[in-house]
Design a protein around this motif. Structure first.
Motif, PDB file in Angstrom:
ATOM      1  N   PRO A   1     -17.560  14.233  41.641  1.00 58.59           N
ATOM      2  CA  PRO A   1     -17.885  12.880  41.163  1.00 58.59           C
ATOM      3  C   PRO A   1     -18.436  12.876  39.732  1.00 58.59           C
ATOM      4  O   PRO A   1     -18.084  12.014  38.935  1.00 58.59           O
ATOM      5  CB  PRO A   1     -18.944  12.381  42.151  1.00 58.59           C
ATOM      6  N   LEU A   2     -19.274  13.850  39.409  1.00 53.68           N
ATOM      7  CA  LEU A   2     -19.820  13.917  38.052  1.00 53.68           C
ATOM      8  C   LEU A   2     -18.725  14.249  37.033  1.00 53.68           C
ATOM      9  O   LEU A   2     -18.703  13.685  35.939  1.00 53.68           O
ATOM     10  CB  LEU A   2     -20.929  14.966  37.985  1.00 53.68           C
ATOM     11  N   LEU A   3     -17.818  15.150  37.392  1.00 61.62           N
ATOM     12  CA  LEU A   3     -16.719  15.498  36.494  1.00 61.62           C
ATOM     13  C   LEU A   3     -15.797  14.301  36.269  1.00 61.62           C
ATOM     14  O   LEU A   3     -15.358  14.052  35.136  1.00 61.62           O
ATOM     15  CB  LEU A   3     -15.934  16.686  37.046  1.00 61.62           C
ATOM     16  N   LEU A   4     -15.511  13.550  37.326  1.00 66.09           N
ATOM     17  CA  LEU A   4     -14.677  12.354  37.185  1.00 66.09           C
ATOM     18  C   LEU A   4     -15.366  11.295  36.328  1.00 66.09           C
ATOM     19  O   LEU A   4     -14.715  10.645  35.502  1.00 66.09           O
ATOM     20  CB  LEU A   4     -14.330  11.787  38.559  1.00 66.09           C
ATOM     21  N   LEU A   5     -16.654  11.127  36.494  1.00 66.54           N
ATOM     22  CA  LEU A   5     -17.402  10.170  35.685  1.00 66.54           C
ATOM     23  C   LEU A   5     -17.382  10.581  34.213  1.00 66.54           C
ATOM     24  O   LEU A   5     -17.154   9.746  33.331  1.00 66.54           O
ATOM     25  CB  LEU A   5     -18.847  10.053  36.187  1.00 66.54           C
TER      26      LEU A   5
ATOM     27  N   ILE B   1     -15.701   8.462  31.106  1.00 64.02           N
ATOM     28  CA  ILE B   1     -16.472   8.087  29.915  1.00 64.02           C
ATOM     29  C   ILE B   1     -15.764   8.574  28.659  1.00 64.02           C
ATOM     30  O   ILE B   1     -15.651   7.839  27.663  1.00 64.02           O
ATOM     31  CB  ILE B   1     -17.913   8.624  30.002  1.00 64.02           C
ATOM     32  N   MET B   2     -15.250   9.803  28.687  1.00 69.91           N
ATOM     33  CA  MET B   2     -14.540  10.336  27.519  1.00 69.91           C
ATOM     34  C   MET B   2     -13.279   9.521  27.222  1.00 69.91           C
ATOM     35  O   MET B   2     -12.995   9.203  26.061  1.00 69.91           O
ATOM     36  CB  MET B   2     -14.202  11.808  27.738  1.00 69.91           C
ATOM     37  N   ILE B   3     -12.530   9.173  28.246  1.00 69.12           N
ATOM     38  CA  ILE B   3     -11.311   8.379  28.056  1.00 69.12           C
ATOM     39  C   ILE B   3     -11.661   7.007  27.493  1.00 69.12           C
ATOM     40  O   ILE B   3     -11.006   6.520  26.566  1.00 69.12           O
ATOM     41  CB  ILE B   3     -10.531   8.272  29.382  1.00 69.12           C
ATOM     42  N   ALA B   4     -12.698   6.394  28.021  1.00 65.34           N
ATOM     43  CA  ALA B   4     -13.116   5.078  27.537  1.00 65.34           C
ATOM     44  C   ALA B   4     -13.584   5.149  26.086  1.00 65.34           C
ATOM     45  O   ALA B   4     -13.241   4.288  25.272  1.00 65.34           O
ATOM     46  CB  ALA B   4     -14.218   4.516  28.428  1.00 65.34           C
ATOM     47  N   MET B   5     -14.337   6.195  25.755  1.00 63.03           N
ATOM     48  CA  MET B   5     -14.811   6.342  24.374  1.00 63.03           C
ATOM     49  C   MET B   5     -13.637   6.517  23.416  1.00 63.03           C
ATOM     50  O   MET B   5     -13.619   5.914  22.338  1.00 63.03           O
ATOM     51  CB  MET B   5     -15.786   7.518  24.273  1.00 63.03           C
ATOM     52  N   ARG B   6     -12.659   7.324  23.788  1.00 64.50           N
ATOM     53  CA  ARG B   6     -11.486   7.509  22.934  1.00 64.50           C
ATOM     54  C   ARG B   6     -10.724   6.201  22.756  1.00 64.50           C
ATOM     55  O   ARG B   6     -10.266   5.894  21.673  1.00 64.50           O
ATOM     56  CB  ARG B   6     -10.558   8.569  23.511  1.00 64.50           C
TER      57      ARG B   6
END
Length: 170
Positions: A119-123, A127-132
């Motif tokens: 779950p932490l890795l998916l979160l 977040i990284m995808i959203a930031m990009r």
């Protein structure tokens, strides 16, 4: 009159919703013939049963499941408690017999690290995808398609704007 009928209808719907919520509460599957006469042992049995997964239902504890295997496990837990086992010993016995999968909350160890960290890795990935995605998006929709103007184009634009301003002031 119609307003009063609507108010009554809403009241009935609210009452019906409350009744449905009460009916939808999870019912324990423990049958009367399984219950121990000692309240202390029964409380321990319920605690242990809530920590063990039904191997048939897979997403319920054996305390909540009506499956025959869950009943057998509940009886086994109670027999082990009557024999004098501690809660940890009962859990270990069942785990040794059926594997770690039977535990609703598996221990944090090297074999289950991905289960706990997924779950932490998916979160973090989300977040990284959203930031990009947000970094690529232009700050203002007005500048999204704007191109730079050459010197001649800037002079022409300035003349047009000056002409427009002069005609407005007249």
């Amino acid at each position: 009159m119609a307003r009063a009928m609507r108010a009554i209808g809403r009241g009935l719907l609210g009452g019906l919703a409350a009744v449905m919520m009460l009916v939808a509460t999870p019912a324990l599957a423990v049958e009367p013939d399984e219950i121990l006469s000692d309240p202390g042992l029964e409380a321990r049995a319920r605690t242990i049963s809530s920590e063990l997964r039904c191997l048939v239902c897979q997403n319920q504890s054996i305390d909540d499941s009506n499956a025959p295997l869950a009943r057998d496990l509940r009886i086994l837990v109670r027999e082990r408690l009557k024999a004098g086992d501690t809660n940890a010993q009962v859990l270990q016995f069942v785990e040794d017999r059926y594997g770690e999968f039977v535990l609703l909350r598996p221990p944090f160890n090297i074999r289950t690290i991905l289960l706990w960290l997924a779950p932490l890795l998916l979160l973090a990935a989300a977040i990284m995808i959203a930031m990009r995605a947000f970094m690529r998006t232009p700050a203002s929709p007005a500048t999204a398609g704007a191109a730079t103007l050459s010197g001649a184009e800037e002079e022409k634009l300035a003349r047009l704007l000056t002409d427009t301003d002069e005609t407005k002031s007249d």
